[in-house]
Design a protein around this motif. Sequence first.
Motif, PDB file in Angstrom:
ATOM      1  N   TRP A  24      -9.852   7.609  -2.770  1.00  0.00           N
ATOM      2  CA  TRP A  24      -9.751   9.026  -3.113  1.00  0.00           C
ATOM      3  C   TRP A  24     -10.053   9.855  -1.871  1.00  0.00           C
ATOM      4  N   GLY A  25      -9.430  11.009  -1.803  1.00  0.00           N
ATOM      5  CA  GLY A  25      -9.789  12.001  -0.804  1.00  0.00           C
ATOM      6  C   GLY A  25     -10.608  13.069  -1.504  1.00  0.00           C
ATOM      7  N   GLU A  26     -11.423  13.759  -0.737  1.00  0.00           N
ATOM      8  CA  GLU A  26     -12.217  14.849  -1.311  1.00  0.00           C
ATOM      9  C   GLU A  26     -12.246  15.997  -0.328  1.00  0.00           C
ATOM     10  N   ASP A  27     -11.897  17.162  -0.817  1.00  0.00           N
ATOM     11  CA  ASP A  27     -12.006  18.375  -0.025  1.00  0.00           C
ATOM     12  C   ASP A  27     -13.406  18.933  -0.278  1.00  0.00           C
ATOM     13  N   PRO A  28     -14.298  18.837   0.717  1.00  0.00           N
ATOM     14  CA  PRO A  28     -15.680  19.270   0.472  1.00  0.00           C
ATOM     15  C   PRO A  28     -15.838  20.791   0.383  1.00  0.00           C
ATOM     16  N   VAL A  29     -14.894  21.532   0.929  1.00  0.00           N
ATOM     17  CA  VAL A  29     -14.981  22.994   0.874  1.00  0.00           C
ATOM     18  C   VAL A  29     -14.511  23.499  -0.487  1.00  0.00           C
ATOM     19  N   GLN A  30     -13.318  23.057  -0.913  1.00  0.00           N
ATOM     20  CA  GLN A  30     -12.772  23.470  -2.216  1.00  0.00           C
ATOM     21  C   GLN A  30     -13.394  22.684  -3.377  1.00  0.00           C
ATOM     22  N   SER A  57      -5.726   9.008  -3.508  1.00  0.00           N
ATOM     23  CA  SER A  57      -4.885   8.800  -2.334  1.00  0.00           C
ATOM     24  C   SER A  57      -4.035   7.550  -2.500  1.00  0.00           C
ATOM     25  N   ASN A  58      -4.653   6.424  -2.801  1.00  0.00           N
ATOM     26  CA  ASN A  58      -3.889   5.197  -3.009  1.00  0.00           C
ATOM     27  C   ASN A  58      -4.756   4.088  -3.582  1.00  0.00           C
ATOM     28  N   GLU A  59      -4.109   2.964  -3.867  1.00  0.00           N
ATOM     29  CA  GLU A  59      -4.824   1.763  -4.273  1.00  0.00           C
ATOM     30  C   GLU A  59      -4.008   0.567  -3.828  1.00  0.00           C
ATOM     31  N   ALA A  60      -4.673  -0.575  -3.731  1.00  0.00           N
ATOM     32  CA  ALA A  60      -3.997  -1.785  -3.267  1.00  0.00           C
ATOM     33  C   ALA A  60      -4.806  -3.002  -3.690  1.00  0.00           C
ATOM     34  N   PHE A  61      -4.205  -4.154  -3.478  1.00  0.00           N
ATOM     35  CA  PHE A  61      -4.877  -5.430  -3.668  1.00  0.00           C
ATOM     36  C   PHE A  61      -4.838  -6.176  -2.345  1.00  0.00           C
ATOM     37  N   MET A  62      -5.948  -6.820  -2.011  1.00  0.00           N
ATOM     38  CA  MET A  62      -6.017  -7.670  -0.832  1.00  0.00           C
ATOM     39  C   MET A  62      -6.607  -9.000  -1.272  1.00  0.00           C
ATOM     40  N   THR A  63      -6.254 -10.046  -0.551  1.00  0.00           N
ATOM     41  CA  THR A  63      -6.769 -11.374  -0.851  1.00  0.00           C
ATOM     42  C   THR A  63      -7.578 -11.873   0.330  1.00  0.00           C
ATOM     43  N   PHE A  64      -8.737 -12.446   0.025  1.00  0.00           N
ATOM     44  CA  PHE A  64      -9.632 -12.982   1.047  1.00  0.00           C
ATOM     45  C   PHE A  64      -9.944 -14.441   0.736  1.00  0.00           C
ATOM     46  N   VAL A  65     -10.177 -15.214   1.795  1.00  0.00           N
ATOM     47  CA  VAL A  65     -10.559 -16.615   1.659  1.00  0.00           C
ATOM     48  C   VAL A  65     -11.958 -16.776   2.224  1.00  0.00           C
ATOM     49  N   ILE A  75       0.870  -1.176   0.000  1.00  0.00           N
ATOM     50  CA  ILE A  75       0.000   0.000   0.000  1.00  0.00           C
ATOM     51  C   ILE A  75       0.907   1.226   0.000  1.00  0.00           C
ATOM     52  N   SER A  76       0.852   1.994  -1.059  1.00  0.00           N
ATOM     53  CA  SER A  76       1.634   3.222  -1.142  1.00  0.00           C
ATOM     54  C   SER A  76       0.691   4.395  -0.947  1.00  0.00           C
ATOM     55  N   PHE A  77       1.089   5.341  -0.129  1.00  0.00           N
ATOM     56  CA  PHE A  77       0.263   6.503   0.142  1.00  0.00           C
ATOM     57  C   PHE A  77       0.726   7.630  -0.771  1.00  0.00           C
ATOM     58  N   GLU A  78      -0.049   7.887  -1.824  1.00  0.00           N
ATOM     59  CA  GLU A  78       0.321   8.881  -2.828  1.00  0.00           C
ATOM     60  C   GLU A  78       0.058  10.305  -2.350  1.00  0.00           C
ATOM     61  N   ASN A  79      -1.104  10.520  -1.754  1.00  0.00           N
ATOM     62  CA  ASN A  79      -1.478  11.846  -1.273  1.00  0.00           C
ATOM     63  C   ASN A  79      -2.160  11.701   0.076  1.00  0.00           C
TER      64      ASN A  79
END
Length: 172
Positions: free
Chosen positions: A96-102, A108-116, A63-67
């Motif tokens: 995604w992040g959202e600035d509700p005022v502006q 923000s980021n993306e990732a992959f997770m695995t579930f069983v 998981i990389s945090f871009e913003n």
Amino acid sequence: MTLTPKRAQDSLVQMTELVLPNDTNTFGNLMGGRLMYWMDIAAALASMKHCSAPVVTASVDNISFENPIKLGNVVHIESKVSRAFTTSMEVHIRVWGEDPVQQYRYKSNEAFMTFVALDPNGNSRPVPKIIPDTEEEKKLYESAMSRRQMRLILSGKMKPEDADALKAFFSI
């Protein structure tokens, strides 16, 4: 037992959270651990939606945090099963992040997770296959085998020489 394949789109989950003071670090940014917690919930919901059974997290890819997402901003998390194997499912998560005022939205980021998937006794159980429809779903589906084999190699569950989907990356 033959399970009826399901469309990837049918597993889509969209979550929205507001970043409150208790969710932030000393810089006023959403804590990474809190975001990972929310991502895990969204991905688990997509997996359960796909297989109609309880699930457990088996792995989390990088998981990389871009913003950073700031205090008072809104967090949008989208998760969808990208591929189903025998008893496991890979889930693609985008944030995604959202600035509700502006009034602007930013990745923000993306990732992959695995579930069983689990049966009533807590053992793994078969899951339906995925039918990718869109071009993006097809790309994620096709590349999922390489990611799966990389996860299995890194966890010691597969020998590198047995990773057929990865051989093209490393052969000369």
